[in-house]
Write an enzyme that holds these catalytic residues in place. Sequence first.
Site, short mmCIF file in Angstrom:
data_model
loop_
_atom_site.label_atom_id
_atom_site.label_comp_id
_atom_site.label_asym_id
_atom_site.label_seq_id
_atom_site.Cartn_x
_atom_site.Cartn_y
_atom_site.Cartn_z
N GLU A 200 0.84 -1.21 0.00
CA GLU A 200 0.00 0.00 0.00
C GLU A 200 0.87 1.25 0.00
OE1 GLU A 200 -2.91 -0.77 -0.72
OE2 GLU A 200 -2.78 -2.86 -0.09
N GLU B 125 -1.28 -2.40 -10.18
CA GLU B 125 -1.26 -3.57 -9.29
C GLU B 125 -0.11 -4.53 -9.60
OE1 GLU B 125 -2.60 -3.37 -6.68
OE2 GLU B 125 -4.31 -2.05 -6.92
#
Length: 888
Positions: free
Chosen positions: A305, A327
């Site tokens: 994150e 991602e």
Amino acid sequence: MKESQGKTVYLRDYQPPAYLIDETHLVVRLFEDRTLVHARLAMRRNPDASPESGRELVLNGANMELQKLTVDGRELAANDYTVSGETLTVSKVPDKFTVECDTLIKPQENSTLEGLYKSRRMFCTQCEAEGFRKITYYLDRPDVLSSFTTRIEADKAKYPVLLSNGNNIDSGDLEDGRHFATWEDPFKKPSYLFALVAGDLESVDSSFTTCSGREVQLRIFVESKDLDKCDFAMGALKRSMRWDEEVYGREYDLDIFMIVAVDDFNMGAMENKGLNIFNSSCVLANPATSTDQAFQRIESIVGHEYFHNWSGNRVTCRDWFQLSLKEGFTVYRDSEFSADMGSRAVNRIEDVSMLRTVQFAEDAGPMAHSVRPESYMEISNFYTVTIYEKGAEVVRMQANLLGPELFRKGTDRYFDNFDGMAVTTEDFVSTMEEVSGLDLGQFRRWYSQAGTPKLECSGSYDAGAQTFTLTIRQSCPPTPGHPEKDPFYIPVRVGLLDEYGKPVSLHMAGREHGEDIVLHLAEPSQDFVFEKVASRPVPALLRGFSAPVRLSYPFARDDLMLLMQFEKDGFVRWEAAQQLALQVINDLMDSRQKGNKKEVDQRLVTAYESVLELALGDAGIDKAMVAHLLLLPTEAYLAEIAAEVDVDGIHEVREFLRRFLAEQLEMKFLAVYEACLSGADYVYTADESARRSLQNTVLNYLASLDKPEHWQRVRQQYERANNMTDSSAALRALVNNPSAGSAMMRDELLAHFYEKWQHETLVVEQWLLMQSAAMVPDNLPQVVKLMAHPAFDIRNPNKVRSVIGAFCFNNAVSFHKLDGTGYEFLADQVITLNGINPQIASRLLTPLTRWKKYGQERQSLMQQALRRILAAPDLSPDVYEVVSKSLN
Ligand code: B3K
Ligand code: ZN
């Protein structure tokens, strides 16, 4: 069926937005029965909009009541706009204007956990991918970047902490015991990165000095009961910040970085700008309540994150087809971070093992899609292992092709050129091409073609010419909508070992290459000729798992033993152990089918024995690697590689072999177990967790024997453990043991464990999970019982995953029971969850979608369950997409 249900969105239809939002000013007034949202949006026409796009303004919005709408201060009359489905259309707007919009929403009734919702006593948000439109009307798409100010108002006693993205610029008291806080985020961002939290939270605080000397405040917010579980995540956050500076030259940009832990969360965590929201299971940990595995997971998710701040937030995606841009790249970054923090070889093996079991299965199933998909019905269904893990492999291949220096030059240029922009995977690849001069034309097929390439290899040695020719043929099976595939560009890293296991120096086309070479496979079939090879070599193939492919080579068992013993590359060594075990398992499956006696090739016992001896003889050895070498291929992997899955055969044979090895090597297992025991205080370090992993792997073998003395050992470990890793491993060893003899002890310890930890939610989740996932036949009644336990809550995703998910994903023998009860059970749960939380419902469905892999009887029962789901009323687009595609 809802109107939006069967609607497909196509990449080829992408159009730039007709309007842009320069500034977003929100006022969110939280009450117990409703929330009032006022949005003021400074908008203008997009100079890049297509001329055909017209003067209409179309905003996204769902599940809300529109109370007032003005454009440039003028309230719109009912005939100036229309609200239909999930859009609000204003018939005509000028080039530059301000929209103001008042809406009423009900977060306390929002069980989808998307948009603004309540988790226990706290308000929180999840906006990616399309949750912001459940908060206010907006251009809810990632290529609309805006600055945000957010004022939150709430009851001060119930919600003393009010958070949003960026910096806190104002706060104060209001009438009626209420208060407010205003946050300003100076960085433009798409709406999916918006976050808001209000709750009775406390924080653990620290700070970090960046490479340019700026001090950043770090705060982890939790409920007061969890204050003792934040230290590890705080350390992981600092390590991530330093690592991104050192490895990618990326510095954090705001003056504050916050993490909030929430109990009800659909996935692991979310990278909202400056205000990450985490599933509490992915951030809270201490040695008493958490296993080594949990620590490892937390470190990698905190890193993931945090790394998104650059790969995702500063440089974001143009549209959701580009999801892997952020991602795949970020998973690659977090896996390299984990490799640098712990054992590189073991991290790689764990990643590969997951990819090969879960992603390869997805690639072979009805939802197969490419890393950059061409269409979707519901974007939430595309947060997949293909987008994430295969996407990471595609970035890894580029990093390896360019080498560290050029790859760093490439990422520097990518971050600099596209800072503050919403871009595509094509922008990423062409930047890599620009800095390296490489032609990645054919390589791009990794983004556009779904399916796992298959490499069939063979080798031939010519003693007279002293050459070894490696022939590699590539193919890729069809995937839905793509019957034919073009050849991929595949980097295959190989080496050769001589008959004593020594590396051979490699000569090709008259040149010397050291002990390691990357073969560039671009054609359907290619021969690679190694020269000056003095004797028949054993090839070490796909070192480091250099490409996400299925590779086969007709290895002799002795060659596999040689690789297990001498090969330097961790992946190849582990793969040799897996292959050897696989060959033995295949023998046993054959005998089982023919009704013959099960005979185990003694060479597997010898190979395991040498591994155990290695562990005893070499104190410096990587014990986690040893533990991996001692693990038989998982049932899930055996199912994945089978043409038709023989569920009962796989379970029976694997269990038989596990026990056989335990019997044959009992004394060696015991010696390793005893050598691993330690009375030292718990510390989470790579070495210590490797030691525990080996200790618990061998304990599992011992516990599988029908011997009370080993069960006593398990009990002793449970009772003496000073950490959760050892106590839960002991308990699991009993739970997974079908032997009736240990059942009483198992029940006693399970009850003791619950009694002791009932107030620790995360531990209770583990307790539920180990029972649901227990690899014992006929476990469904136990699962049904757990669902009636007071600790179970179907509205909480972690509980659903621990009980329903663990059973359906990890307990093949019970889930696939031939009477179809497992399938019926899952269908019932999906139908219930469809009405509560469609994202969770649709994810749970996966095991049913794989029906083509099973025998006729199971196939029809699985299809029957799917058809029953399809016929259920009010099916969400999430569930509809997966069910309808998998029945095709
Ligand atoms: N970006 C989020 C995932 C959002 C999923 C939305 N359904 C977490 C992550 O990948 O970091
Ligand atoms: Zn991510």
